[in-house]
Motif scaffolding. Structure first.
Motif, short mmCIF file in Angstrom:
data_model
loop_
_atom_site.label_atom_id
_atom_site.label_comp_id
_atom_site.label_asym_id
_atom_site.label_seq_id
_atom_site.Cartn_x
_atom_site.Cartn_y
_atom_site.Cartn_z
N GLY A 156 0.79 -1.23 0.00
CA GLY A 156 0.00 0.00 0.00
C GLY A 156 0.81 1.27 0.00
O GLY A 156 0.26 2.38 -0.02
N LYS A 157 2.13 1.16 0.02
CA LYS A 157 2.95 2.37 0.08
C LYS A 157 2.74 3.25 -1.13
O LYS A 157 2.60 4.47 -1.03
N SER A 158 2.73 2.63 -2.29
CA SER A 158 2.56 3.43 -3.51
C SER A 158 1.16 4.04 -3.59
O SER A 158 0.98 5.14 -4.12
N ILE A 159 0.17 3.32 -3.04
CA ILE A 159 -1.19 3.85 -3.07
C ILE A 159 -1.34 5.01 -2.10
O ILE A 159 -2.09 5.96 -2.34
N VAL A 160 -0.62 4.96 -0.97
CA VAL A 160 -0.72 6.01 0.04
C VAL A 160 -0.09 7.32 -0.45
O VAL A 160 -0.46 8.40 0.01
N ILE A 161 0.84 7.22 -1.40
CA ILE A 161 1.51 8.44 -1.88
C ILE A 161 0.50 9.41 -2.47
O ILE A 161 0.58 10.62 -2.25
N VAL A 162 -0.45 8.89 -3.24
CA VAL A 162 -1.44 9.77 -3.89
C VAL A 162 -2.27 10.52 -2.85
O VAL A 162 -2.41 11.75 -2.94
N PRO A 163 -2.83 9.88 -1.81
CA PRO A 163 -3.56 10.65 -0.79
C PRO A 163 -2.69 11.68 -0.07
O PRO A 163 -3.15 12.76 0.27
#
Length: 614
Positions: free
Chosen positions: A297-304
């Motif tokens: 989820g690290k890459s997904i958290v970057i956008v938020p």
């Protein structure tokens, strides 16, 4: 503590942004986690089937080798002969024919052994201690094939093949050899009754065999095992005894029920069964949402996070914008609160802010005008108080006249008694007149009990009867319970005056009866004065009622003024709790009734104003 509206708005925007970002991130991660998990399940289930198909191809290849060796004419001819030689020579292996036979069988086995690199050895077991092999040698512990696990398992399942795991980490495929040359049998359909003449073992390297499972090796969170029918592992990945912890679970919930997929809280098992009875078991470990967030989820958290940073920058810009628009308004409000009502807030160009500024400017003008009017009102109030004080002083001086009048009446009364030698009708009239004058002057605005009001009315009636020589008589019908009720002073005299003037003087009767009635029932006091003289027709009655509803107290004659004033006084005192009823017709006379509704706490005591108490 946040007291500024701007700070609260900014905090609210930030809180909404953070909440939405966290919720969006969680929903996205949860959706991707479920989608990924389902995709992994489908993918692992499919490659498990593909891997089993590849293993079945190898199984079929080794099964063909075993079958070809078993029905080979050379072996079918040599094995019984070798057994016969061994039995004749009591297992003496020095016979030259035995050596020749073994050399021919080794040449035959080499043709199969050299055809693939996956086979470590091919062995043909016969007799009690004899074996022909190519490849790896036979350990001393395996000299007797009847005791081998593979032979025992193959003997139970013949003609099917069996797989066993050896102590050295290798895998062996076993098949029982039978004699198909006896009794002139030429086909294999009687194999179940053919005698056993030995066993064929094809020993494989598990690492070479497991090369077909390379698809499963690279899948994360996956363990797999190729086992025998009793869950003895032929090879494991990873090479740890992980299967032992789930063996009982797999037997009871999957293998005994012929289930191809078993799900638990933390794992999913995919089970594929081969034709030879072996199992390929794949165990997929479920990934929790927290693990998924930490791992992928690290890459997904970057956008938020980027969205949150942009939101903060936008909020800072909004804060500066609000500060620029609201600062003049706040400064203007501070000046207005200090009393500078001449202050005008400049317009900023923003429609909403300008509306607020315009409203505040109008309010400042209105407050300034209000202060001017308040000052004028205070001056007027001071003037009125001054004039009132002067009026009170004047009234004090004017009280000399009533006192002078009462003293004069007392003197007349004394002279009359002295001249006549006793009290006469004149003295009676003087006493009643003094009483009427005193009540009229000093208690005109006070509340009195109905008993006091009736006593005063009796004095008035007594004077009128002396004056008019008994042209009328009065009948008193008074309810005892009504005597202590509070009523305004001198409300009955104007009604009695109307009854005498209109009911007595205009009547053709020698003597008119006037009836005074009071009644108390359910919180309502009813007082009526009725005469049986000449009444009024409908037009006259309507005219009187209209005069009572009007606002001109000077309309009509003096008696109408008295009735009107009484009605207005009662309305002022009781409002909607009071009403006046007037009934009149032809020669039957007229009745005027006052009805007053009292609340329970005010029936016997009505609060008076300071002026009334004075």
């Amino acid at each position: 503590m946040l007291k500024s509206i701007r700070s609260r708005i900014i905090l609210l925007i930030l809180a909404v942004n953070v909440s939405l970002t966290v919720i969006l991130t969680f929903v996205t991660l949860r959706y991707n986690h479920i989608k990924t998990e389902h995709s992994d399940e489908r993918y692992i289930g499919q490659i498990t089937k593909d891997t089993m198909e590849a293993l079945e191809i190898n199984n079929k290849k080794y099964s063909q080798i075993s079958t070809q060796l078993m029905i080979n004419k050379t072996i079918q001819a040599y094995i019984p002969a070798v057994n016969e030689i061994l039995q004749t020579n009591n297992n003496n292996i020095s016979d030259t024919r035995l050596t020749e036979y073994k050399a021919d069988m080794v040449s035959l086995l080499n043709s199969y052994y050299d055809s693939t690199t996956e086979i470590d050895s091919i062995r043909i077991w016969f007799g009690h201690r004899q074996v022909v092999l190519v490849g790896q040698g036979v350990p001393q512990s395996e000299r007797k094939y009847e005791e081998q696990v593979g032979y025992i398992a193959a003997k139970k399942k013949t003609p099917l093949l069996v797989w066993v795991a050896n102590g050295d980490g290798s895998i062996s495929q076993w098949q029982i050899m039978k004699d198909f040359n006896i009794s002139k049998v030429t086909r294999l359909n009687t194999s179940s009754s053919a005698p056993m003449i030995g066993a064929i073992e094809i020993r494989l390297n598990p690492e070479r065999l497991s090369s077909v499972t390379k698809k499963l090796n690279v899948v994360p969170n996956v363990n797999f095992a190729y086992t025998t029918s009793d869950l003895k592992p032929l090879f494991l990945f990873p090479a740890t005894p992980w299967l032992d912890a789930y063996a009982d679970l797999l037997r009871t919930r999957a293998l005994d029920r012929d289930v191809s997929q078993l799900e638990t809280k933390d794992h999913i098992f995919f089970i594929e069964k081969s034709l030879a009875g072996s199992y390929l078991i794949t165990m997929y470990t479920r990934t929790s949402l927290v693990q998924y967030m930490l791992e992928t989820g690290k890459s997904i958290v970057i956008v938020p996070i980027l969205t949150l940073i942009i939101s903060i920058l936008c909020v800072m810009y909004i804060f500066r914008l609000l500060t620029r628009f609201f600062s003049p308004v706040l400064r203007g409000i501070n000046k207005l609160s200090a009393g500078a009502f001449h202050t005008r807030i400049p317009l900023s160009g923003a429609r909403e802010i300008d509306e607020i500024s315009s409203c505040l400017n109008r309010m400042a003008v209105q407050i300034g005008d209000l202060f001017v009017k308040m000052n004028e009102a205070k001056q007027l109030e001071s003037q009125i108080i001054q004039e009132k004080n002067q009026a009170e002083i004047k009234a004090l001086y004017n009280q000399i006249n009533p006192h002078f009048l009462f003293n004069t009446l007392q003197s007349i009364n004394s002279v009359a008694i002295r001249r006549t030698g006793g009290e006469t009708e004149i003295n009676d009239m003087i006493i009643h007149l003094s009483r009427l004058l005193r009540e009229s002057i000093y208690r005109i605005s006070n509340f009195v009990t109905l008993e006091s009001e009736l006593n005063l009315l009796w004095s008035y009636v007594h004077l009128q009867q002396i004056r008019y020589d008994d042209l009328f008589q009065v009948k008193w019908q008074i309810d005892y319970h009504s005597l202590n009720k509070q009523v305004p002073n001198l409300i009955l005299q104007p009604i009695m005056e109307n009854a005498i003037k209109h009911g007595v003087f205009n009547s053709s009767k020698d003597r008119v009866r006037i009836t005074v009635t009071s009644a108390w029932e359910d919180g309502v006091l009813r007082i009526s004065i009725a005469d049986d003289g000449n009444g009024m027709d409908a037009a006259q009655l309507q005219e009187v009622k209209e005069k009572l509803q009007g606002t001109d107290s000077q309309s009509g004659d003096s008696s109408g003024v008295g009735l009107y004033n009484t009605h207005q006084r009662m309305l002022h005192r009781f409002g909607n709790d009071y009403r006046m009823e007037i009934r009149s017709s032809g020669e039957e006379g007229t009745e005027v009734a006052l009805l007053i509704h009292y609340s329970p706490e005010s029936a016997d005591s009505i609060e008076q104003t300071p002026e009334e108490r004075r």
